[in-house]
Design an enzyme around this catalytic site. Structure first.
Site, PDB file in Angstrom:
ATOM      1  N   SER A 162      21.476  12.016 -19.706  1.00  0.00           N
ATOM      2  CA  SER A 162      20.953  13.455 -19.351  1.00  0.00           C
ATOM      3  C   SER A 162      21.689  14.146 -18.485  1.00  0.00           C
ATOM      4  O   SER A 162      22.748  14.328 -18.512  1.00  0.00           O
ATOM      5  CB  SER A 162      19.439  13.083 -19.112  1.00  0.00           C
ATOM      6  N   HIS A 188      15.138  10.964 -26.514  1.00  0.00           N
ATOM      7  CA  HIS A 188      15.844  10.950 -25.068  1.00  0.00           C
ATOM      8  C   HIS A 188      15.526   9.911 -24.402  1.00  0.00           C
ATOM      9  O   HIS A 188      16.689   9.233 -23.642  1.00  0.00           O
ATOM     10  CB  HIS A 188      15.459  12.294 -24.426  1.00  0.00           C
ATOM     11  N   ASP A 209      16.178  13.613 -30.504  1.00  0.00           N
ATOM     12  CA  ASP A 209      15.989  14.224 -29.130  1.00  0.00           C
ATOM     13  C   ASP A 209      15.979  15.412 -28.971  1.00  0.00           C
ATOM     14  O   ASP A 209      16.776  16.360 -29.492  1.00  0.00           O
ATOM     15  CB  ASP A 209      17.420  13.544 -28.476  1.00  0.00           C
TER      16      ASP A 209
END
Length: 408
Positions: A180, A383, A350
């Site tokens: 991320s 995610h 995601d």
């Protein structure tokens, strides 16, 4: 304006990433978090999450050029070491969490210990503002100036300081894993010419360089309904997900007609396929962590503007003073060395690292040298699966390990 507020609102929701299963549990959990937040952490990451499994682990500190004292954990070898020199791997977490987020699953299922058992010297970073990196050579976290930074400073100071430290201790180029936000400031650093002489290869999980396709109905609803609360939040220097302003905002948002807070994690990150309830419970005991409000605003600017640029001060004279121009400079990702081995892994579900944004990144990397770019697409992953998924070892971590082994 609506787009800006939607971006900020969405990031507020990320601050509440704790995947609550019901609105009532949101309130009780946040209350427990606030009570716990008053006490300084007494047990480090090594003691809580590594030593207990029979691994060596060292708690270290790194001081950045601008004075922040960062916590760093080193796992120098696996449980069955052969005594040979190990290639170093630095692992970097994302926003609103810290290094322990990599260690929530059992030793045979979390990335740091898997890498250690496969012959790597593992280093776990913790960015400024998180619970073990709340020290400075001259400032205290109670001072608003302590929080006067965004991810620009992570690019310019945090990551280079940690890379310098690991490189100096090992004498070897460093392999890198980011998730991320940990992918964003690595890419930005490389585009600015930093780290290029010290990084051997990089594995980027849920890569975030562009955020313009991040999608959620919750952000739109929040933008329409809670302008006043956002203004209040932006008056804070420290963005503390365990604090009262964020909790009040979240509670109000969950009460808004048409907003479903049954599973905030799914609503914000996408439908994670492979999370375990015990791992989620452990996550709730440790996360989320503080960051600066300015960092959240900078991320919101990235969502709104669709480009990877330095922080926009919102005034032409301020931008001119800091950058010598009226608009913030762009991070040019085409400057990333074409011969740097890269492994990118992204998921089809995601909502934060959207497929279209990843494809934009891949388009920029299309001139990468032949054989230097490896791309993995996981249709069912969202995610959080990349760091907490029960099957992440088989689907992602084994591939990351093999990728690093190929670089040795």
């Amino acid at each position: 304006m609506a787009a800006t507020l939607a971006s900020v609102c969405l990031l507020v929701l990320v601050a509440a990433l704790a995947p609550h299963r019901a609105y009532a549990s949101i309130r009780s959990s946040l209350g427990q978090k606030r009570a716990a937040a008053a006490a300084a952490p007494s047990v480090g990451i090594c003691a809580s999450s590594v030593l207990v499994y029979g691994y060596q682990c060292q708690e270290l500190q790194v001081t950045t050029q601008d004075g922040y004292i960062l916590s760093l954990q080193r796992i120098p070898e696996g449980r069955h070491s052969n005594g040979t020199k190990k290639p170093p791997v630095l692992i970097q977490h994302g926003v609103l969490v810290d290094g322990v987020t990599w260690l929530l699953n059992s030793p045979d299922r979390n990335l740091p210990l898997i890498l250690a058992d496969n012959g790597f010297d593992v280093w776990i970073a913790n960015t400024r503002g998180t619970r073990f990196s709340r020290r400075h050579t001259s400032m205290d976290p109670s001072d608003p100036k302590f929080w006067n930074w965004s991810w620009d400073e992570l690019v310019a100071f945090d990551l280079p300081a940690v890379f310098d430290f690991v490189y100096s201790k090992t004498g070897q180029k460093v392999n890198y894993v980011g998730h991320s936000l940990g992918t964003l400031f690595a890419l930005a650093s490389l585009s600015d010419g930093k780290l290029v002489d010290q990084m051997k290869s990089a594995a980027l999980l849920s890569p975030i360089a562009y955020l313009s396709h991040m999608n959620t109905a919750l952000g739109v609803a929040a933008a329409k309904a809670f302008v006043g609360e956002i203004t209040t939040l932006l008056g804070l220097a420290e963005f503390n997900p365990k604090g009262e302003p964020v909790a009040q905002f979240l509670n109000a948002l969950c009460a808004y007609p048409g907003v479903d807070c049954y599973d905030l994690l799914e609503a914000v990150t996408g439908k994670n396929c492979c999370l375990n309830s015990s791992t989620v419970d452990l996550f709730l005991k440790n996360e989320p962590q503080s960051t600066s409000t300015r960092n959240m605003v900078h991320l919101a600017q990235t969502v709104r503007d669709g480009v990877l640029a330095k922080y926009n001060y919102g005034r032409l004279d301020f931008n001119l003073m800091h950058y010598g121009k009226f608009s913030p400079p762009i991070y040019n990702l085409s400057n990333i060395p074409h011969n740097l081995p890269l492994f990118l892994s992204y998921g089809g579900r995601d909502s934060l690292s959207d497929i279209r944004d990843v494809e934009l990144l891949l388009d920029i990397l299309k001139l990468h040298d032949v054989g230097k770019l490896t791309v993995q697409y996981i249709k069912d992953y969202a995610h959080a699966d990349f760091i907490m998924g029960l099957n992440a070892k088989d689907i992602v971590y084994n591939q990351v390990t093999a990728f690093f082994q190929q670089q040795q």
